[in-house]
Design an enzyme around this catalytic site. Structure first.
Site, PDB file in Angstrom:
ATOM      1  N   THR A  43     -31.006  31.539 -70.854  1.00 43.74           N
ATOM      2  CA  THR A  43     -30.600  32.849 -71.361  1.00 43.74           C
ATOM      3  C   THR A  43     -31.116  33.990 -70.486  1.00 43.74           C
ATOM      4  OG1 THR A  43     -32.521  32.825 -72.845  1.00 43.74           O
ATOM      5  CG2 THR A  43     -30.437  32.043 -73.740  1.00 43.74           C
ATOM      6  N   HIS A  48     -40.387  31.790 -68.719  1.00 35.27           N
ATOM      7  CA  HIS A  48     -41.583  32.622 -68.872  1.00 35.27           C
ATOM      8  C   HIS A  48     -42.735  31.762 -69.376  1.00 35.27           C
ATOM      9  CE1 HIS A  48     -40.728  32.577 -73.201  1.00 35.27           C
ATOM     10  NE2 HIS A  48     -39.508  33.025 -72.935  1.00 35.27           N
ATOM     11  N   HIS A  51     -42.586  28.997 -71.995  1.00 36.73           N
ATOM     12  CA  HIS A  51     -41.977  27.696 -71.699  1.00 36.73           C
ATOM     13  C   HIS A  51     -42.973  26.706 -71.095  1.00 36.73           C
ATOM     14  CE1 HIS A  51     -38.238  30.310 -71.487  1.00 36.73           C
ATOM     15  NE2 HIS A  51     -37.892  29.390 -72.361  1.00 36.73           N
ATOM     16  N   LYS A  85     -34.428  34.427 -84.963  1.00 38.70           N
ATOM     17  CA  LYS A  85     -34.069  35.648 -84.245  1.00 38.70           C
ATOM     18  C   LYS A  85     -33.611  36.685 -85.280  1.00 38.70           C
ATOM     19  CE  LYS A  85     -34.547  33.903 -80.072  1.00 38.70           C
ATOM     20  NZ  LYS A  85     -34.980  32.559 -80.448  1.00 38.70           N
ATOM     21  N   ARG A  89     -27.745  37.051 -80.553  1.00 42.67           N
ATOM     22  CA  ARG A  89     -27.887  37.229 -79.109  1.00 42.67           C
ATOM     23  C   ARG A  89     -26.626  37.848 -78.510  1.00 42.67           C
ATOM     24  NH1 ARG A  89     -31.957  34.161 -76.626  1.00 42.67           N
ATOM     25  NH2 ARG A  89     -32.954  32.563 -77.924  1.00 42.67           N
ATOM     26  N   GLN A 179     -26.942  21.176 -80.957  1.00 45.95           N
ATOM     27  CA  GLN A 179     -28.200  20.595 -80.481  1.00 45.95           C
ATOM     28  C   GLN A 179     -28.387  19.190 -81.049  1.00 45.95           C
ATOM     29  OE1 GLN A 179     -31.623  23.171 -80.192  1.00 45.95           O
ATOM     30  NE2 GLN A 179     -33.043  21.456 -80.476  1.00 45.95           N
ATOM     31  N   ASP A 200     -40.276  26.379 -83.817  1.00 41.28           N
ATOM     32  CA  ASP A 200     -39.067  27.026 -84.324  1.00 41.28           C
ATOM     33  C   ASP A 200     -37.836  26.137 -84.143  1.00 41.28           C
ATOM     34  OD1 ASP A 200     -39.086  27.214 -81.567  1.00 41.28           O
ATOM     35  OD2 ASP A 200     -38.255  29.245 -81.499  1.00 41.28           O
ATOM     36  N   LYS A 235     -45.506  37.536 -79.751  1.00 39.92           N
ATOM     37  CA  LYS A 235     -45.433  36.204 -79.163  1.00 39.92           C
ATOM     38  C   LYS A 235     -46.214  36.137 -77.865  1.00 39.92           C
ATOM     39  CE  LYS A 235     -41.292  33.659 -80.597  1.00 39.92           C
ATOM     40  NZ  LYS A 235     -40.002  33.114 -80.139  1.00 39.92           N
ATOM     41  N   LYS A 238     -45.773  37.941 -74.094  1.00 38.58           N
ATOM     42  CA  LYS A 238     -45.239  39.297 -74.109  1.00 38.58           C
ATOM     43  C   LYS A 238     -46.406  40.275 -73.992  1.00 38.58           C
ATOM     44  CE  LYS A 238     -41.051  37.818 -75.392  1.00 38.58           C
ATOM     45  NZ  LYS A 238     -39.807  38.017 -74.671  1.00 38.58           N
ATOM     46  N   THR A 239     -46.251  41.309 -73.191  1.00 40.96           N
ATOM     47  CA  THR A 239     -47.287  42.330 -73.044  1.00 40.96           C
ATOM     48  C   THR A 239     -46.644  43.700 -73.220  1.00 40.96           C
ATOM     49  OG1 THR A 239     -46.991  42.644 -70.662  1.00 40.96           O
ATOM     50  CG2 THR A 239     -48.448  40.840 -71.355  1.00 40.96           C
TER      51      THR A 239
END
Length: 424
Positions: A43, A48, A51, A85, A89, A179, A200, A235, A238-239
């Protein structure tokens, strides 16, 4: 076989959030080499740090003799996983997904062994089978095994249904079946018996197990990893300045290094268990002694070095350490032009100038001082440095020898506030 008690080790490392038929799975991997898989939807054009946990877990299985399969969601990424989410998306196009798939596949290749003889890793793309599927056959042969009642009651779906401003489209609602079909195909064609993923993904993994049991009457397993949430509720990865990417062009090795260097003290030993291959007993002993002889500082340093080397390699780790030593230990003699270019990109704030009147003006332009008066007082109080050298002359003007490589000047206020001046 050298893979006994792998599940127990994962539990010791706090790597298991959910697991199905634990005793049967343990028995299976104690007596057989299995194939397992984890899926990654392209996506974005890079993975990042979120993962890393599943990739490293796949590596743990491979090191014990099992075969890891990475499934790139070239098809499912066109739909979008709705799991937890808040909103739907944005849909992407095939050509963009294909480019991202190639980039992500290359990143993944650094973490697993794709050349060993017995259990080399494999990368597959679910676009391979979904491109050939007939919608009527899929609904008849696969869809009939799923109850809408059960799908609606999945927590991730319920959260979206309750949101009157968003809801959930049929497109995303169907992701669960897609999936599940991935797991079914991989079990059928590659004898995959275990799917792993973030917590999740529990609903999606369970759906795949259900489908395989209904059609093939086989026992397969699911295992989910914890989702890492920081103390501020954000999460992991993330910053304030954005996501920490694995692509060095999106997040420089220095910034990546600093991310790990600045994690909260409360996470250090949990992260050593989750992300490294240090023995658990050694990590436990380190934790017991964390307040002795700066042990926790040393362990945080070990973690930042280990993770940067893992993702970016030795050369980039050394560069990140050099920059850190310059900014925090004041060792300007080791600086390289490439380090300064990296700093200019996103290591610290920077400005581009043709000329500057004097040091006071520079401090204001660099936002290290609000006014010339404040800048003058900072200089007098011995808190300003140029290229790590203290400056006490309030009327100081820049000299050519203060331009590193004829282009850069590092301006500092105290120990933690820096600005890189780039002379055009």
């Amino acid at each position: 076989m050298n893979h006994a008690n792998l599940v127990d080790e994962l539990k010791q490392r706090n790597l298991i959030s959910h697991i199905t038929n634990e005793n049967l799975l343990k028995k299976n991997i104690d007596n057989n080499f299995i194939s397992l898989y984890c899926g990654f939807d392209p996506t974005e054009d890079s993975l990042h740090v979120g993962h890393l946990l599943p990739l490293i877990t796949l590596k743990r299985f491979q090191m014990k003799g099992h075969t890891p399969i990475v499934l790139i969601g070239g098809a499912t990424s066109l739909i979008g996983d709705p799991s937890f989410k808040e909103k739907e998306r944005v849909l992407n196009f095939d050509n963009k997904i294909d480019v991202w798939t190639n980039k992500i596949s290359k990143q993944i290749s650094y973490f697993l062994d794709f050349n060993c003889a017995s259990n080399k890793a494999v990368i597959l793309n679910n676009k391979t089978w979904f491109e050939k599927i007939n919608i009527l056959s899929f609904l008849r042969d696969i869809g009939k095994h799923f109850s809408v009642n059960t799908m609606i009651n999945r927590e991730a779906v319920k959260q979206r249904i309750k949101r009157l401003d968003q809801g959930i489209s049929f497109t995303e609602f169907s992701y669960n079946l897609l999936q599940a079909y991935d797991f079914f195909i991989l079990n059928k064609k590659k004898q995959v018996s275990l799917q792993i993923g973030g917590s999740d993904q529990w609903g999606n993994i369970s759906a795949g197990m259900h489908l395989i049991n209904r059609i093939s009457k086989k026992e397969v397993y699911g295992l989910t990893l914890p989702l890492l949430i920081q103390s501020n509720g954000v999460k992991f990865g993330k910053t304030e300045s954005g996501t920490i990417w694995l692509d060095a062009k999106k997040t420089t090795p220095y910034k990546f290094y600093q991310f790990w260097k600045n994690i909260e003290d409360s996470n250090v030993y949990n992260f050593l268990r989750l992300f490294t291959f240090l023995d658990c007993n050694e990590i436990n002993q380190r934790e017991i002694n964390k307040y002795k002889n700066n042990q926790i500082i040393n362990d945080k340093s070990y973690l930042s070095k280990y993770m940067t080397h893992l993702v970016h390699g030795e050369e980039n780790l050394l560069a990140a350490e050099r920059i850190t030593n310059i900014l925090f230990l004041k060792n300007i003699n080791e600086i390289k032009k490439s380090d300064l270019q990296q700093l200019k990109k996103d290591g610290i704030p920077s400005i581009e100038v043709y000329q500057i009147k004097d040091l006071q003006d520079a401090l204001v332009l660099c936002s290290l001082a609000d006014s010339r008066t404040q800048a003058k007082n900072m200089i007098i109080s011995n808190s300003i440095s140029i290229n790590t050298n203290k400056i006490t002359n309030k009327n100081h003007v820049f000299h050519n020898n203060e331009k590193l490589f004829d282009q850069f000047t590092l301006l500092s206020r105290g120990k933690k506030n820096h600005c890189l001046i780039y002379w055009k």
